[in-house]
Motif scaffolding. Structure first.
Motif, PDB file in Angstrom:
ATOM      1  N   VAL B 282       0.858  -1.183   0.000  1.00  5.22           N
ATOM      2  CA  VAL B 282       0.000   0.000   0.000  1.00  5.22           C
ATOM      3  C   VAL B 282       0.895   1.234   0.000  1.00  5.22           C
ATOM      4  O   VAL B 282       1.835   1.333   0.796  1.00  5.22           O
ATOM      5  CB  VAL B 282      -0.915   0.039   1.243  1.00  5.22           C
ATOM      6  N   GLY B 283       0.623   2.151  -0.916  1.00  2.00           N
ATOM      7  CA  GLY B 283       1.389   3.389  -0.996  1.00  2.00           C
ATOM      8  C   GLY B 283       0.600   4.545  -0.415  1.00  2.00           C
ATOM      9  O   GLY B 283      -0.389   4.361   0.309  1.00  2.00           O
ATOM     10  N   TYR B 284       1.016   5.751  -0.753  1.00  2.00           N
ATOM     11  CA  TYR B 284       0.369   6.926  -0.182  1.00  2.00           C
ATOM     12  C   TYR B 284       0.471   8.068  -1.194  1.00  2.00           C
ATOM     13  O   TYR B 284       1.539   8.280  -1.786  1.00  2.00           O
ATOM     14  CB  TYR B 284       1.081   7.330   1.116  1.00  2.00           C
ATOM     15  N   ASP B 285      -0.598   8.764  -1.390  1.00  2.00           N
ATOM     16  CA  ASP B 285      -0.733   9.928  -2.281  1.00  2.00           C
ATOM     17  C   ASP B 285      -1.652   9.630  -3.460  1.00  2.00           C
ATOM     18  O   ASP B 285      -2.373  10.497  -3.926  1.00  2.00           O
ATOM     19  CB  ASP B 285       0.607  10.425  -2.868  1.00  2.00           C
ATOM     20  N   ASP B 286      -1.546   8.392  -3.964  1.00  2.00           N
ATOM     21  CA  ASP B 286      -2.281   8.022  -5.176  1.00  2.00           C
ATOM     22  C   ASP B 286      -1.956   8.938  -6.348  1.00  2.00           C
ATOM     23  O   ASP B 286      -2.840   9.492  -6.995  1.00  2.00           O
ATOM     24  CB  ASP B 286      -3.796   7.988  -4.930  1.00  2.00           C
ATOM     25  N   ILE B 287      -0.681   9.061  -6.620  1.00  2.00           N
ATOM     26  CA  ILE B 287      -0.285   9.799  -7.828  1.00  2.00           C
ATOM     27  C   ILE B 287      -0.659   8.989  -9.059  1.00  2.00           C
ATOM     28  O   ILE B 287      -0.950   7.797  -8.971  1.00  2.00           O
ATOM     29  CB  ILE B 287       1.238  10.081  -7.842  1.00  2.00           C
ATOM     30  N   ALA B 288      -0.662   9.642 -10.198  1.00  2.00           N
ATOM     31  CA  ALA B 288      -1.114   8.981 -11.427  1.00  2.00           C
ATOM     32  C   ALA B 288      -0.301   7.733 -11.735  1.00  2.00           C
ATOM     33  O   ALA B 288      -0.823   6.738 -12.232  1.00  2.00           O
ATOM     34  CB  ALA B 288      -1.045   9.953 -12.600  1.00  2.00           C
ATOM     35  N   VAL B 295       1.909  -3.642 -11.346  1.00  2.00           N
ATOM     36  CA  VAL B 295       0.768  -4.105 -10.556  1.00  2.00           C
ATOM     37  C   VAL B 295       0.128  -2.849  -9.984  1.00  2.00           C
ATOM     38  O   VAL B 295       0.772  -2.140  -9.216  1.00  2.00           O
ATOM     39  CB  VAL B 295       1.216  -5.010  -9.391  1.00  2.00           C
ATOM     40  N   PRO B 296      -1.082  -2.566 -10.384  1.00  2.34           N
ATOM     41  CA  PRO B 296      -1.710  -1.319  -9.916  1.00  2.34           C
ATOM     42  C   PRO B 296      -1.654  -1.226  -8.399  1.00  2.34           C
ATOM     43  O   PRO B 296      -1.974  -2.180  -7.696  1.00  2.34           O
ATOM     44  CB  PRO B 296      -3.136  -1.445 -10.432  1.00  2.34           C
ATOM     45  N   LEU B 297      -1.255  -0.082  -7.944  1.00  3.47           N
ATOM     46  CA  LEU B 297      -0.878   0.097  -6.563  1.00  3.47           C
ATOM     47  C   LEU B 297      -2.036   0.600  -5.711  1.00  3.47           C
ATOM     48  O   LEU B 297      -2.666   1.603  -6.030  1.00  3.47           O
ATOM     49  CB  LEU B 297       0.258   1.120  -6.518  1.00  3.47           C
ATOM     50  N   SER B 298      -2.297  -0.094  -4.615  1.00  2.00           N
ATOM     51  CA  SER B 298      -3.224   0.453  -3.621  1.00  2.00           C
ATOM     52  C   SER B 298      -2.562   1.667  -2.991  1.00  2.00           C
ATOM     53  O   SER B 298      -1.350   1.682  -2.809  1.00  2.00           O
ATOM     54  CB  SER B 298      -3.511  -0.568  -2.536  1.00  2.00           C
ATOM     55  N   SER B 299      -3.372   2.651  -2.651  1.00  2.00           N
ATOM     56  CA  SER B 299      -2.754   3.864  -2.132  1.00  2.00           C
ATOM     57  C   SER B 299      -3.745   4.663  -1.310  1.00  2.00           C
ATOM     58  O   SER B 299      -4.959   4.552  -1.495  1.00  2.00           O
ATOM     59  CB  SER B 299      -2.242   4.704  -3.311  1.00  2.00           C
ATOM     60  N   VAL B 300      -3.229   5.433  -0.389  1.00  2.00           N
ATOM     61  CA  VAL B 300      -4.075   6.320   0.390  1.00  2.00           C
ATOM     62  C   VAL B 300      -4.126   7.654  -0.352  1.00  2.00           C
ATOM     63  O   VAL B 300      -3.121   8.348  -0.468  1.00  2.00           O
ATOM     64  CB  VAL B 300      -3.514   6.529   1.809  1.00  2.00           C
ATOM     65  N   ARG B 301      -5.285   7.939  -0.871  1.00  2.00           N
ATOM     66  CA  ARG B 301      -5.401   9.120  -1.719  1.00  2.00           C
ATOM     67  C   ARG B 301      -5.576  10.383  -0.894  1.00  2.00           C
ATOM     68  O   ARG B 301      -6.381  10.449   0.034  1.00  2.00           O
ATOM     69  CB  ARG B 301      -6.597   8.977  -2.651  1.00  2.00           C
ATOM     70  N   LEU B 335      -8.684   5.478   1.256  1.00  2.00           N
ATOM     71  CA  LEU B 335      -7.941   4.352   0.691  1.00  2.00           C
ATOM     72  C   LEU B 335      -8.491   3.962  -0.675  1.00  2.00           C
ATOM     73  O   LEU B 335      -9.701   3.826  -0.847  1.00  2.00           O
ATOM     74  CB  LEU B 335      -8.011   3.141   1.609  1.00  2.00           C
ATOM     75  N   VAL B 336      -7.599   3.799  -1.634  1.00  2.00           N
ATOM     76  CA  VAL B 336      -7.989   3.282  -2.942  1.00  2.00           C
ATOM     77  C   VAL B 336      -7.329   1.905  -3.075  1.00  2.00           C
ATOM     78  O   VAL B 336      -6.115   1.812  -3.225  1.00  2.00           O
ATOM     79  CB  VAL B 336      -7.511   4.206  -4.073  1.00  2.00           C
ATOM     80  N   ALA B 337      -8.139   0.869  -2.991  1.00  2.00           N
ATOM     81  CA  ALA B 337      -7.582  -0.488  -3.005  1.00  2.00           C
ATOM     82  C   ALA B 337      -7.472  -0.996  -4.433  1.00  2.00           C
ATOM     83  O   ALA B 337      -8.438  -0.940  -5.197  1.00  2.00           O
ATOM     84  CB  ALA B 337      -8.470  -1.413  -2.179  1.00  2.00           C
ATOM     85  N   ARG B 338      -6.274  -1.413  -4.787  1.00  2.00           N
ATOM     86  CA  ARG B 338      -6.069  -1.974  -6.125  1.00  2.00           C
ATOM     87  C   ARG B 338      -5.371  -3.330  -5.997  1.00  2.00           C
ATOM     88  O   ARG B 338      -5.248  -3.882  -4.903  1.00  2.00           O
ATOM     89  CB  ARG B 338      -5.234  -1.011  -6.975  1.00  2.00           C
ATOM     90  N   ALA B 339      -4.900  -3.840  -7.109  1.00  2.00           N
ATOM     91  CA  ALA B 339      -4.386  -5.215  -7.141  1.00  2.00           C
ATOM     92  C   ALA B 339      -3.246  -5.461  -6.152  1.00  2.00           C
ATOM     93  O   ALA B 339      -3.106  -6.567  -5.633  1.00  2.00           O
ATOM     94  CB  ALA B 339      -3.929  -5.561  -8.550  1.00  2.00           C
ATOM     95  N   SER B 340      -2.461  -4.438  -5.852  1.00  2.00           N
ATOM     96  CA  SER B 340      -1.277  -4.698  -5.043  1.00  2.00           C
ATOM     97  C   SER B 340      -1.593  -5.111  -3.615  1.00  2.00           C
ATOM     98  O   SER B 340      -0.701  -5.538  -2.884  1.00  2.00           O
ATOM     99  CB  SER B 340      -0.370  -3.464  -5.030  1.00  2.00           C
ATOM    100  N   SER B 341      -2.847  -4.970  -3.212  1.00  2.00           N
ATOM    101  CA  SER B 341      -3.183  -5.424  -1.859  1.00  2.00           C
ATOM    102  C   SER B 341      -4.425  -6.314  -1.871  1.00  2.00           C
ATOM    103  O   SER B 341      -4.955  -6.655  -0.827  1.00  2.00           O
ATOM    104  CB  SER B 341      -3.414  -4.227  -0.938  1.00  2.00           C
ATOM    105  N   LEU B 342      -4.886  -6.652  -3.063  1.00  2.00           N
ATOM    106  CA  LEU B 342      -6.071  -7.497  -3.151  1.00  2.00           C
ATOM    107  C   LEU B 342      -5.646  -8.825  -3.743  1.00  2.00           C
ATOM    108  O   LEU B 342      -5.093  -8.866  -4.844  1.00  2.00           O
ATOM    109  CB  LEU B 342      -7.130  -6.848  -4.048  1.00  2.00           C
ATOM    110  N   GLY B 343      -5.861  -9.878  -3.002  1.00  2.00           N
ATOM    111  CA  GLY B 343      -5.402 -11.195  -3.464  1.00  2.00           C
ATOM    112  C   GLY B 343      -5.990 -11.511  -4.821  1.00  2.00           C
ATOM    113  O   GLY B 343      -6.553 -12.500  -5.087  1.00  2.00           O
TER     114      GLY B 343
END
Lengths: 343, 343
Positions: B282-288, B295-301, B335-343
DNA sequence: CTCGTTGCGTGAAACGTTTCATAATGTGAG
DNA sequence: CTCACATTATGAAACGTTTCACGCAACGAG
């Protein structure tokens, strides 16, 4: 140090002069030619200045002297790392000459570019560097006509009415395709657009030159147009590319820039197509994200910071030289081969 | 339209007045209160203006009126897409009020920040927005003391001497870790640093809060410090992480921002470790670039553009209200959940 | 003792705009 | 025909600097 709390008019040279019991001119001398003032009075004036929290009013100064010490860079798209790197080069060069730099982002919009240029013209900056949305905007000539140096960055114009710095895009396109041909690719795609951007045309031209010189059939260099130069366009183009039957599908793609290449890379991996085994990839610009991609991206590197630094130097030279001759600088791009095109 | 070729002094109101056979004041009225001027003379003056290529000298105007119509944003790092997005928000808001925005890049350097702030103070801008390298710089209070609205962006200060806009970082950290715990992770790493950045501390605090509330043993939330917030730091931290025996290794990592997360992702894939199966991210910022990663990154937007827009609005309000009360705005991350944290 | 020189400091003028009090002109009512 | 009043235009003052031609002392040389 007494940061006077009242938000009223801030202290002027006149106030400082009064407090220090000297004349206006002496305060100005302390500011601009400290050596012409005796140590004792200089110190007295300086004490008065800090006591009042005096800060020179740049508007008045500029009005009187006609001089400015700031440079402006009107950038095409602040969101593209390429341009922020160019900006960094400008800033570094400017710093060495005690100039400050302000950035204006036209965000790919001609109207915003216009409003920035109009603002800059009213403020009579020391120089205006610009990567124009509209290279033929009359405002550019108008500003130059008023005596402000204008330098065109990363774009070429046919005339020699401005200084400019750019990179040889025909050569860049040629280099990329020569590399792919060297690696044995015989079906290659060019991904880029729209066509009204000079650089798109130039890089394609270079690609075709290299292809022809290798004696390969023109039809085997296919062109996939994109609507713009971002990641989304890359993904979209990749879909079209991967939709082709694998027997006829290109084995390599040369992308108009790294953002597009990153989009292609992403879509390709998602489809289970291997890079570089099933599809080799070459981007353009060599932004920091290129080396950091899932598969490190081969890219045609442009000397981004150098571009900016030389642009700043040209503006400065023009502002100083009495009789200045415009120069058009053309830099040479360089292929950086990484995993995405190396088996 | 006659763009006078001579680079000599450009036309002033006086020249226009002479050519149009009117007085100075009338020209000024045409410029500022066209309704107070008869149609005939107005037209005559306007013709003279275009004939001479007249452009108002903003320095003189500002000197006389004390008013400026440009906003400045001193950004921490123009190379980080997060800040260019904030800048875009500022520009959009400013545009609606007919203000222009200039950007200054301090490039993470306190000295450059100082020189920009000093320049801005001398130029008496309408407002100064800043994401400070050094939130305690005395220059900020000094500028505010002179009556220029100063708005702190994406940083918090304990006092209420400025307006500020920020995002709740404790909540952001908590949200990220709650998500990972929900997904079943029982050994998690926090990757971030250096510790002197308030946001690093806050996000870690939130992470620990969530961890404790889930009743998990503190030692199973490990912290890997990084030296900075870029892709290279992420790669380096990932190496340390992957060096641990896989039996003890965390199954998920929460990264201080997307750049670090992208570095981790890259290094992880290179090592043949699967994301998210072997390591969720999980990352942070949700940059483009986050959504566009391999792998699309989950991030805190963070609401980047909104942050900028509100900051601009606060500056404007402060510059207009006679008696203004500073506001500290705190936004909520998501939180924007994407593949990087979703099994 | 005088005179050129040097070192310091002065005060008025100028930069290009906006503003404001005032003048000049036209207009309609009484 | 006069007076009040609106409509336009005017010119001087002011904003805060920098510059420049001068004063004024002090000083050393002749």
């Amino acid at each position: 140090m007494a940061a006077n709390g009242r938000p009223g008019r801030s202290a002027s040279v006149k106030d400082v002069a009064a407090l220090a019991h000297v004349s206006l001119g002496t305060v100005s001398n302390v500011l601009n030619r400290p050596d012409r003032v005796s140590a004792a009075t200089r110190e007295r004036v300086e004490r008065a200045m800090t006591a009042l929290g005096f800060v020179r009013n740049e508007s008045a100064r500029q009005l009187r002297t006609g001089l400015s010490s700031t440079l402006a860079y009107v950038m095409l798209d602040a969101g593209n790392p390429f341009f922020t790197d160019v900006a960094r080069g400008i800033e570094t060069a400017a710093e060495q000459h005690d100039l400050t730099v302000v950035l204006c982002n036209s965000d790919n919009r001609a109207d915003r570019e216009r409003s920035h240029l109009a603002m800059l013209e009213e403020r009579r900056f020391r120089g205006v560097l610009v990567t124009p949305v509209d290279p033929d905007s009359p405002l550019l000539e108008q500003i130059a006509g008023r005596g402000t140096p204008v330098v065109i960055v990363d774009r070429t114009r046919d005339d020699d009415r401005f200084c400019s710095v750019a990179v040889d895009d025909v050569l860049g396109g040629r280099t990329a395709v020569e590399h792919l041909v060297d690696r044995g690719h015989r079906r290659v795609a060019f991904l880029g657009g729209p066509d009204n951007i000079g650089q798109v045309r130039d890089r394609l031209q270079g690609a075709r030159d290299a292809w022809a010189e290798a004696g390969l059939p023109p039809d085997d260099l296919t062109v996939l147009r994109t609507d713009s130069l971002d990641v989304a366009s890359g993904r979209e183009a990749a879909e079209r590319l991967l939709g082709q039957p694998s027997s006829r599908r290109p084995t390599a793609a040369f992308c108009i820039n790294d953002l597009v290449a990153l989009g292609v890379l992403q879509q390709t991996m998602r489809a289970g197509v291997s890079v570089p085994d099933d599809l080799a990839l070459v981007g353009y610009d060599d932004i920091a994200f290129a080396a950091a991609a899932a598969v490190p991206l081969s890219s045609v590197r442009q000397p981004r910071e150098l571009l900016g630094a030389r642009a700043a130097a040209l503006a400065l030279a023009e502002s100083e030289d009495r009789d200045h001759r415009h120069q058009q600088l053309l830099f040479t791009p360089e292929l950086v081969a990484r995993a995405s095109s190396l088996g």
